[in-house]
Design a protein around this motif. Sequence first.
Motif, PDB file in Angstrom:
ATOM      1  N   SER A 245       0.820  -1.217   0.000  1.00  0.00           N
ATOM      2  CA  SER A 245       0.000   0.000   0.000  1.00  0.00           C
ATOM      3  C   SER A 245       0.852   1.264   0.000  1.00  0.00           C
ATOM      4  O   SER A 245       1.932   1.297   0.598  1.00  0.00           O
ATOM      5  N   ALA A 246       0.343   2.303  -0.651  1.00  0.00           N
ATOM      6  CA  ALA A 246       0.972   3.631  -0.579  1.00  0.00           C
ATOM      7  C   ALA A 246       0.777   4.245   0.804  1.00  0.00           C
ATOM      8  O   ALA A 246       1.413   5.243   1.132  1.00  0.00           O
ATOM      9  N   GLN A 247      -0.116   3.652   1.610  1.00  0.00           N
ATOM     10  CA  GLN A 247      -0.387   4.079   2.985  1.00  0.00           C
ATOM     11  C   GLN A 247      -0.711   5.580   3.065  1.00  0.00           C
ATOM     12  O   GLN A 247      -0.088   6.338   3.791  1.00  0.00           O
ATOM     13  N   HIS A 248      -1.702   5.979   2.260  1.00  0.00           N
ATOM     14  CA  HIS A 248      -2.141   7.373   2.336  1.00  0.00           C
ATOM     15  C   HIS A 248      -2.803   7.659   3.690  1.00  0.00           C
ATOM     16  O   HIS A 248      -2.670   8.753   4.234  1.00  0.00           O
ATOM     17  N   LEU A 249      -3.516   6.672   4.225  1.00  0.00           N
ATOM     18  CA  LEU A 249      -4.202   6.835   5.511  1.00  0.00           C
ATOM     19  C   LEU A 249      -3.777   5.733   6.474  1.00  0.00           C
ATOM     20  O   LEU A 249      -3.406   4.642   6.051  1.00  0.00           O
ATOM     21  N   TYR A 250      -3.875   6.039   7.773  1.00  0.00           N
ATOM     22  CA  TYR A 250      -3.813   4.981   8.793  1.00  0.00           C
ATOM     23  C   TYR A 250      -5.164   5.016   9.504  1.00  0.00           C
ATOM     24  O   TYR A 250      -5.461   5.946  10.261  1.00  0.00           O
ATOM     25  N   GLN A 251      -5.989   4.018   9.221  1.00  0.00           N
ATOM     26  CA  GLN A 251      -7.359   3.995   9.738  1.00  0.00           C
ATOM     27  C   GLN A 251      -7.552   2.865  10.739  1.00  0.00           C
ATOM     28  O   GLN A 251      -6.919   1.817  10.658  1.00  0.00           O
ATOM     29  N   GLY A 252      -8.460   3.115  11.662  1.00  0.00           N
ATOM     30  CA  GLY A 252      -8.810   2.082  12.627  1.00  0.00           C
ATOM     31  C   GLY A 252     -10.288   2.183  12.982  1.00  0.00           C
ATOM     32  O   GLY A 252     -10.942   3.192  12.705  1.00  0.00           O
ATOM     33  N   LEU A 253     -10.808   1.104  13.573  1.00  0.00           N
ATOM     34  CA  LEU A 253     -12.186   1.069  14.049  1.00  0.00           C
ATOM     35  C   LEU A 253     -12.172   1.166  15.570  1.00  0.00           C
ATOM     36  O   LEU A 253     -11.478   0.400  16.247  1.00  0.00           O
ATOM     37  N   VAL A 254     -12.930   2.123  16.096  1.00  0.00           N
ATOM     38  CA  VAL A 254     -13.097   2.264  17.546  1.00  0.00           C
ATOM     39  C   VAL A 254     -14.347   1.474  17.911  1.00  0.00           C
ATOM     40  O   VAL A 254     -15.467   1.898  17.630  1.00  0.00           O
ATOM     41  N   THR A 255     -14.152   0.292  18.506  1.00  0.00           N
ATOM     42  CA  THR A 255     -15.263  -0.665  18.663  1.00  0.00           C
ATOM     43  C   THR A 255     -15.989  -0.566  20.011  1.00  0.00           C
ATOM     44  O   THR A 255     -16.898  -1.339  20.280  1.00  0.00           O
ATOM     45  N   ASN A 256     -15.585   0.393  20.853  1.00  0.00           N
ATOM     46  CA  ASN A 256     -16.245   0.510  22.168  1.00  0.00           C
ATOM     47  C   ASN A 256     -17.393   1.527  22.179  1.00  0.00           C
ATOM     48  O   ASN A 256     -17.917   1.879  23.233  1.00  0.00           O
ATOM     49  N   GLY A 257     -17.767   2.007  20.976  1.00  0.00           N
ATOM     50  CA  GLY A 257     -18.886   2.953  20.885  1.00  0.00           C
ATOM     51  C   GLY A 257     -18.522   4.386  21.245  1.00  0.00           C
ATOM     52  O   GLY A 257     -19.394   5.247  21.361  1.00  0.00           O
ATOM     53  N   LYS A 258     -17.221   4.657  21.431  1.00  0.00           N
ATOM     54  CA  LYS A 258     -16.819   6.002  21.889  1.00  0.00           C
ATOM     55  C   LYS A 258     -15.904   6.707  20.893  1.00  0.00           C
ATOM     56  O   LYS A 258     -14.977   7.416  21.272  1.00  0.00           O
ATOM     57  N   ARG A 259     -16.153   6.480  19.599  1.00  0.00           N
ATOM     58  CA  ARG A 259     -15.318   7.110  18.566  1.00  0.00           C
ATOM     59  C   ARG A 259     -15.321   8.630  18.688  1.00  0.00           C
ATOM     60  O   ARG A 259     -14.267   9.273  18.673  1.00  0.00           O
ATOM     61  N   ASP A 260     -16.516   9.220  18.794  1.00  0.00           N
ATOM     62  CA  ASP A 260     -16.610  10.687  18.814  1.00  0.00           C
ATOM     63  C   ASP A 260     -15.952  11.272  20.068  1.00  0.00           C
ATOM     64  O   ASP A 260     -15.310  12.325  20.005  1.00  0.00           O
TER      65      ASP A 260
END
Length: 390
Positions: free
Chosen positions: A308-323
């Motif tokens: 990957s060119a790794q334009h982004l580093y993304q993750g999922l916040v799975t505890n419901g507290k992303r915001d």
Amino acid sequence: GFCYRMSINVFVPKFRTDEILDEIKICLDKGWSGMGFKTIEFEEKWKEFTSLQNAHFLQSNTVGLHLALHTFKKMYGWQDGDEVITTPLTFVSTNHAILYEKLKPVFADVDEYLCLSPKSIEKRITSKTKAVMFVGMGGNAGRLKAVSRICKENNLKLILDAAHMAGTKTKNIFDGAGYTTPHVGWEADVSVFSFQAVKNLPTADSGMICFKDKECDKLVRQLSWLGIDKDTFSRTSDDGKYKWKYDVPNVGFKYHGNSIMASIGLVQLKYLNEDNKKRREIATLYSELLKDVDWFKPITISHHTYQSAQHLYQGLVTNGKRDELINELTDNEIYPGVHYIDNTNYPMYDYAKGTCPKAHKYNEQLITLPIHLKMNSYDCERVVEIIKRG
């Protein structure tokens, strides 16, 4: 003692200022800042870098996506209302381009790579389907090869929105003479790259469209210059006489790129492999630092097939507290992003609401951590320290 902390933004482009100004100066001294001259040089260098056969320099990725659809519609007699299978998890320009041509976006769901799921695509194919629009999210290619196979089997055009993919490469392709790492794009009928201000190869704004078919490349060069059959550069002959006669066989657009943007691109291209390597190192460090945080799931990169060119580093916040996490990071002068909001939340696409449950679920959990070339290991540690507090 007092410790001054710099803020950490999600994107900070890196420009080789002096080298770029030297390249731009050549244009200004020559008195040629528009289409031609440096745009031609950049197209040649891009073909050399990617091994793609055709390349045409444009104002942006968005106009490239529009031209891809417009060209195919014209060449293959597509009708208004014909369908293009696409993703809801993308920047709106991907899907707006489909609407520009009075075609219908049909939304398929995404997989764990945040790219279109081949199974979901197969379920959406109808007699009106003409193309699949595949977005290489964050530089990742997901299951692009499987999607390419589905398109061939069903006689569909594959349009690769490669906005994030400058420098994404296929690993271990046997070319008969030895193993090579060809650039992504060979799998598609057309690939459209972005060199917008914060992309891996940043200019101020520009893009490149790479058709597989030479006839499409020939047509798009006219269509990006108002349908005129000769651009101004090619009308200036070697003896200095300006050939003023031209024809306008098509109604086109003013979408072509210019030599100032191409000059910036020529310099940035020299460093693209090196810069992407640094981005991958930052991503690897993040993943190492985050491995014990069970509620933060980094998005899988399809390592085995693509680099990957790794334009982004993304993750999922799975505890419901992303915001809440975004607010906490922001309070500490760390500014993450969200790529992207499920497009079916927008009024022009809400007819498809609820049709892509995985994309909708990810939409509530996604976060993009800062990743750029001015970051160091201390910056990554600071970001992760705040995340771990959550």
